[in-house]
Design an enzyme around this catalytic site. Structure first.
Site: not given
Length: 229
Positions: A67, A69, A80, A189
């Site tokens: 989701d 920031y 990202f 991740h």
């Protein structure tokens, strides 16, 4: 969709029906109420920014985030990525470190990933909005159904793509992808919690090889420094 950017034209045929489903009307109402009560990121005009930056027929690589920031000025609709001038978040710093170790590309002075998006890297979050300062606050409200449809639509295209699934959350989407026709790059991740396993996994080398095998122009992963531009 009231108060939100329209679905980009190149995605209309693939996703237009989703916007006419009852769940999407409920999702729209939820997000509008949230915006009325306080800050929600990204701004309404940038909710579909990833789809806008990377047209449907130009997707070479799909990177799936979770989701947006949730800090002020950070998220702008590409997973990202952060706006120019915003401090590069830890997960993205780790992505840049791995990219430098693998490919020798310089670590940029910013985290603005639009140059990737413009080359066909769809930077898609599974959830497209978030309440300020509350990670995952819009989880389970309907965005996942919409972004699952995005993944299915790319998977259903005749032209193959590379799907990048970092972490357990992203890898749960594997059943949506026709792995016989498309390439899938899986790994840990890049967040600080799992970076030890992410470093050395050489995802960019895998992506580059798959893009080349699919007959597409390679991605130039270099991000220009803003200080020198």
């Amino acid at each position: 969709m009231t108060g939100t950017a329209a679905l980009p034209a190149s995605w209309q045929d693939a996703l237009g029906d989703e916007l006419r489903q009852p769940y999407f009307a409920e999702l729209t109402e939820f997000v509008e109420k949230e915006r009325a009560n306080g800050p929600v990121y990204p701004p309404s005009s940038e909710v579909f920014a990833a789809l806008d930056a990377t047209p449907f027929d130009r997707v070479k690589v799909l990177v799936l985030g979770q989701d947006p920031y949730h800090g002020e000025g950070q998220g702008h609709g590409l997973c990202f990525s952060v706006r120019p001038g915003v401090r590069t978040p830890p997960s993205l710093r780790n992505i840049f470190k791995e990219m430098h170790a693998e490919l020798g590309t310089p670590v940029p002075d910013n985290g603005y990933l639009m140059p990737w998006a413009e080359q066909g890297v769809l930077l898609l979050n599974a959830v497209l909005t978030v309440r300020a300062s509350e990670a995952n606050s819009h989880k389970g409200k309907g965005w996942e159904r919409f972004t699952d449809a995005v993944i299915r639509a790319v998977s259903a295209r005749p032209d193959p793509a590379v799907f990048v699934l970092w972490g357990n959350y992203a890898q749960k989407k594997l059943p949506l992808i026709d792995a016989e026709r498309h390439a899938v790059v899986k790994g840990a991740h890049p967040s600080p919690l799992s970076a030890r396993k992410f470093f050395g996994s050489r995802p960019f080398t895998q992506i580059d090889a798959a893009v080349a095998a699919q007959g597409h122009t390679p991605i130039d992963w270099r991000i220009p420094d803003l200080a020198s531009s």
